[in-house]
Design a protein around this motif. Sequence first.
Motif, PDB file in Angstrom:
ATOM      1  N   MET A 261      40.797  35.306 -11.311  1.00  0.00           N
ATOM      2  CA  MET A 261      41.439  34.518 -12.363  1.00  0.00           C
ATOM      3  C   MET A 261      42.519  35.350 -13.071  1.00  0.00           C
ATOM      4  O   MET A 261      43.618  34.864 -13.357  1.00  0.00           O
ATOM      5  CB  MET A 261      40.367  34.056 -13.355  1.00  0.00           C
ATOM      6  CG  MET A 261      40.882  33.135 -14.433  1.00  0.00           C
ATOM      7  SD  MET A 261      41.372  31.540 -13.758  1.00  0.00           S
ATOM      8  CE  MET A 261      41.974  30.735 -15.211  1.00  0.00           C
ATOM      9  N   ARG A 262      42.181  36.633 -13.341  1.00  0.00           N
ATOM     10  CA  ARG A 262      43.134  37.510 -14.008  1.00  0.00           C
ATOM     11  C   ARG A 262      44.367  37.744 -13.136  1.00  0.00           C
ATOM     12  O   ARG A 262      45.495  37.795 -13.627  1.00  0.00           O
ATOM     13  CB  ARG A 262      42.430  38.832 -14.319  1.00  0.00           C
ATOM     14  CG  ARG A 262      43.272  39.779 -15.120  1.00  0.00           C
ATOM     15  CD  ARG A 262      42.469  40.991 -15.475  1.00  0.00           C
ATOM     16  NE  ARG A 262      43.277  41.939 -16.206  1.00  0.00           N
ATOM     17  CZ  ARG A 262      42.833  43.135 -16.626  1.00  0.00           C
ATOM     18  NH1 ARG A 262      41.586  43.484 -16.347  1.00  0.00           N
ATOM     19  NH2 ARG A 262      43.633  43.947 -17.285  1.00  0.00           N
ATOM     20  N   ARG A 263      44.124  37.826 -11.838  1.00  0.00           N
ATOM     21  CA  ARG A 263      45.231  38.034 -10.901  1.00  0.00           C
ATOM     22  C   ARG A 263      46.192  36.839 -10.925  1.00  0.00           C
ATOM     23  O   ARG A 263      47.417  37.004 -10.912  1.00  0.00           O
ATOM     24  CB  ARG A 263      44.634  38.236  -9.507  1.00  0.00           C
ATOM     25  CG  ARG A 263      45.642  38.559  -8.437  1.00  0.00           C
ATOM     26  CD  ARG A 263      44.898  38.797  -7.157  1.00  0.00           C
ATOM     27  NE  ARG A 263      45.793  38.937  -6.029  1.00  0.00           N
ATOM     28  CZ  ARG A 263      45.395  39.040  -4.781  1.00  0.00           C
ATOM     29  NH1 ARG A 263      44.095  39.013  -4.511  1.00  0.00           N
ATOM     30  NH2 ARG A 263      46.259  39.167  -3.802  1.00  0.00           N
ATOM     31  N   ARG A 264      45.611  35.641 -10.987  1.00  0.00           N
ATOM     32  CA  ARG A 264      46.439  34.425 -11.028  1.00  0.00           C
ATOM     33  C   ARG A 264      47.214  34.325 -12.335  1.00  0.00           C
ATOM     34  O   ARG A 264      48.365  33.860 -12.358  1.00  0.00           O
ATOM     35  CB  ARG A 264      45.559  33.199 -10.837  1.00  0.00           C
ATOM     36  CG  ARG A 264      44.989  33.109  -9.423  1.00  0.00           C
ATOM     37  CD  ARG A 264      44.011  31.994  -9.285  1.00  0.00           C
ATOM     38  NE  ARG A 264      43.453  31.957  -7.941  1.00  0.00           N
ATOM     39  CZ  ARG A 264      42.433  31.189  -7.564  1.00  0.00           C
ATOM     40  NH1 ARG A 264      41.858  30.413  -8.462  1.00  0.00           N
ATOM     41  NH2 ARG A 264      41.988  31.214  -6.326  1.00  0.00           N
ATOM     42  N   LEU A 265      46.589  34.745 -13.409  1.00  0.00           N
ATOM     43  CA  LEU A 265      47.291  34.736 -14.696  1.00  0.00           C
ATOM     44  C   LEU A 265      48.475  35.700 -14.685  1.00  0.00           C
ATOM     45  O   LEU A 265      49.532  35.417 -15.273  1.00  0.00           O
ATOM     46  CB  LEU A 265      46.318  35.101 -15.817  1.00  0.00           C
ATOM     47  CG  LEU A 265      45.287  34.021 -16.196  1.00  0.00           C
ATOM     48  CD1 LEU A 265      44.301  34.568 -17.217  1.00  0.00           C
ATOM     49  CD2 LEU A 265      45.979  32.780 -16.744  1.00  0.00           C
ATOM     50  N   LYS A 266      48.297  36.844 -14.022  1.00  0.00           N
ATOM     51  CA  LYS A 266      49.404  37.796 -13.904  1.00  0.00           C
ATOM     52  C   LYS A 266      50.566  37.204 -13.101  1.00  0.00           C
ATOM     53  O   LYS A 266      51.742  37.402 -13.440  1.00  0.00           O
ATOM     54  CB  LYS A 266      48.904  39.085 -13.232  1.00  0.00           C
ATOM     55  CG  LYS A 266      47.988  39.931 -14.086  1.00  0.00           C
ATOM     56  CD  LYS A 266      48.760  40.526 -15.263  1.00  0.00           C
ATOM     57  CE  LYS A 266      47.869  41.447 -16.086  1.00  0.00           C
ATOM     58  NZ  LYS A 266      48.583  42.005 -17.254  1.00  0.00           N
ATOM     59  N   ILE A 267      50.227  36.468 -12.014  1.00  0.00           N
ATOM     60  CA  ILE A 267      51.275  35.821 -11.219  1.00  0.00           C
ATOM     61  C   ILE A 267      52.013  34.782 -12.056  1.00  0.00           C
ATOM     62  O   ILE A 267      53.250  34.685 -12.015  1.00  0.00           O
ATOM     63  CB  ILE A 267      50.657  35.188  -9.956  1.00  0.00           C
ATOM     64  CG1 ILE A 267      50.123  36.287  -9.024  1.00  0.00           C
ATOM     65  CG2 ILE A 267      51.695  34.337  -9.214  1.00  0.00           C
ATOM     66  CD1 ILE A 267      49.344  35.745  -7.838  1.00  0.00           C
ATOM     67  N   LEU A 268      51.253  34.009 -12.836  1.00  0.00           N
ATOM     68  CA  LEU A 268      51.862  33.005 -13.699  1.00  0.00           C
ATOM     69  C   LEU A 268      52.741  33.656 -14.756  1.00  0.00           C
ATOM     70  O   LEU A 268      53.849  33.187 -15.042  1.00  0.00           O
ATOM     71  CB  LEU A 268      50.763  32.159 -14.366  1.00  0.00           C
ATOM     72  CG  LEU A 268      51.230  31.074 -15.339  1.00  0.00           C
ATOM     73  CD1 LEU A 268      52.100  30.053 -14.625  1.00  0.00           C
ATOM     74  CD2 LEU A 268      50.031  30.390 -15.981  1.00  0.00           C
ATOM     75  N   GLU A 269      52.258  34.756 -15.340  1.00  0.00           N
ATOM     76  CA  GLU A 269      53.041  35.476 -16.345  1.00  0.00           C
ATOM     77  C   GLU A 269      54.339  36.010 -15.746  1.00  0.00           C
ATOM     78  O   GLU A 269      55.412  35.930 -16.369  1.00  0.00           O
ATOM     79  CB  GLU A 269      52.209  36.630 -16.898  1.00  0.00           C
ATOM     80  CG  GLU A 269      52.927  37.409 -17.998  1.00  0.00           C
ATOM     81  CD  GLU A 269      52.084  38.581 -18.480  1.00  0.00           C
ATOM     82  OE1 GLU A 269      52.594  39.336 -19.330  1.00  0.00           O
ATOM     83  OE2 GLU A 269      50.944  38.743 -18.011  1.00  0.00           O
ATOM     84  N   PHE A 270      54.263  36.551 -14.514  1.00  0.00           N
ATOM     85  CA  PHE A 270      55.461  37.063 -13.851  1.00  0.00           C
ATOM     86  C   PHE A 270      56.471  35.938 -13.593  1.00  0.00           C
ATOM     87  O   PHE A 270      57.680  36.087 -13.799  1.00  0.00           O
ATOM     88  CB  PHE A 270      55.062  37.738 -12.531  1.00  0.00           C
ATOM     89  CG  PHE A 270      56.230  38.150 -11.688  1.00  0.00           C
ATOM     90  CD1 PHE A 270      56.993  39.273 -12.038  1.00  0.00           C
ATOM     91  CD2 PHE A 270      56.599  37.425 -10.565  1.00  0.00           C
ATOM     92  CE1 PHE A 270      58.083  39.659 -11.276  1.00  0.00           C
ATOM     93  CE2 PHE A 270      57.690  37.803  -9.808  1.00  0.00           C
ATOM     94  CZ  PHE A 270      58.437  38.917 -10.161  1.00  0.00           C
ATOM     95  N   ALA A 271      55.948  34.755 -13.146  1.00  0.00           N
ATOM     96  CA  ALA A 271      56.829  33.616 -12.862  1.00  0.00           C
ATOM     97  C   ALA A 271      57.519  33.128 -14.135  1.00  0.00           C
ATOM     98  O   ALA A 271      58.735  32.874 -14.151  1.00  0.00           O
ATOM     99  CB  ALA A 271      56.033  32.485 -12.217  1.00  0.00           C
ATOM    100  N   LEU A 272      56.761  33.043 -15.207  1.00  0.00           N
ATOM    101  CA  LEU A 272      57.339  32.562 -16.461  1.00  0.00           C
ATOM    102  C   LEU A 272      58.364  33.551 -17.020  1.00  0.00           C
ATOM    103  O   LEU A 272      59.404  33.156 -17.554  1.00  0.00           O
ATOM    104  CB  LEU A 272      56.229  32.307 -17.485  1.00  0.00           C
ATOM    105  CG  LEU A 272      55.306  31.119 -17.185  1.00  0.00           C
ATOM    106  CD1 LEU A 272      54.182  31.045 -18.204  1.00  0.00           C
ATOM    107  CD2 LEU A 272      56.090  29.810 -17.177  1.00  0.00           C
ATOM    108  N   SER A 273      58.054  34.828 -16.914  1.00  0.00           N
ATOM    109  CA  SER A 273      59.004  35.831 -17.418  1.00  0.00           C
ATOM    110  C   SER A 273      60.291  35.836 -16.591  1.00  0.00           C
ATOM    111  O   SER A 273      61.394  36.024 -17.128  1.00  0.00           O
ATOM    112  CB  SER A 273      58.353  37.217 -17.407  1.00  0.00           C
ATOM    113  OG  SER A 273      58.023  37.607 -16.074  1.00  0.00           O
ATOM    114  N   SER A 274      60.172  35.592 -15.273  1.00  0.00           N
ATOM    115  CA  SER A 274      61.358  35.510 -14.423  1.00  0.00           C
ATOM    116  C   SER A 274      62.217  34.311 -14.808  1.00  0.00           C
ATOM    117  O   SER A 274      63.451  34.389 -14.866  1.00  0.00           O
ATOM    118  CB  SER A 274      60.948  35.425 -12.951  1.00  0.00           C
ATOM    119  OG  SER A 274      60.257  36.589 -12.548  1.00  0.00           O
ATOM    120  N   LEU A 275      61.548  33.182 -15.070  1.00  0.00           N
ATOM    121  CA  LEU A 275      62.284  31.991 -15.498  1.00  0.00           C
ATOM    122  C   LEU A 275      62.951  32.217 -16.849  1.00  0.00           C
ATOM    123  O   LEU A 275      64.076  31.768 -17.085  1.00  0.00           O
ATOM    124  CB  LEU A 275      61.334  30.789 -15.562  1.00  0.00           C
ATOM    125  CG  LEU A 275      60.826  30.234 -14.235  1.00  0.00           C
ATOM    126  CD1 LEU A 275      59.745  29.192 -14.472  1.00  0.00           C
ATOM    127  CD2 LEU A 275      61.973  29.623 -13.440  1.00  0.00           C
TER     128      LEU A 275
END
Length: 203
Positions: A1-15
Amino acid sequence: MRRRLKILEFALSSLWRRRFKNLAIIAVYGFVIAVLASILLMTDALRGEAEQILLGAPDLVVQRVAAGRHDLIPIEYAEEIRALPGVGEVRPRYWGYYFDAFTESNLSFVGIDDEAPYELELLDGRLPSAPYECAVGEGVARVRSTGVGHELTLISHDGLGVIFDVVGEFRSPSSILTNDLVVFRNADLVELFGIPEGRAVDL
């Protein structure tokens, strides 16, 4: 779950880093989709209206053309057409357009004998069966503030006022048909428009 949150955080920060560019892309795509959806909705609505109109339309309409213009056709032509192989029935039709000075709009007039030329749903009353009777579509009833039990005053071809008793109000699956339609007996429409004896609008 933490790994997925990190991916989501990376995607949002890129956007967020390219937020203006991404917003512009979203706006363009949204506009294109809205335009395409509007076109598809409009074409589907027009196709549906056309299908409803064609349900009550004759298989073939015969009109007389004189000098490149639509002209009244002799009713005697019906006998020649009826004798052709494959022809089941030929009927003269009486219809036309009328400029209504009260509403400053054009109305469509149709004459009937036994049955209406379109699939009409009576909301009140009946179709005309006696002299100087008519039935109006719900659009005409609304703009002329008339209905069953009221009168409809029209100007005939010779400039005289003619009073018709409104005996019915109707609608149909296609609002294009009923919004401006008034139904008369054939004889009354012939008299109103001054159509010569032995002639019809088409067959």
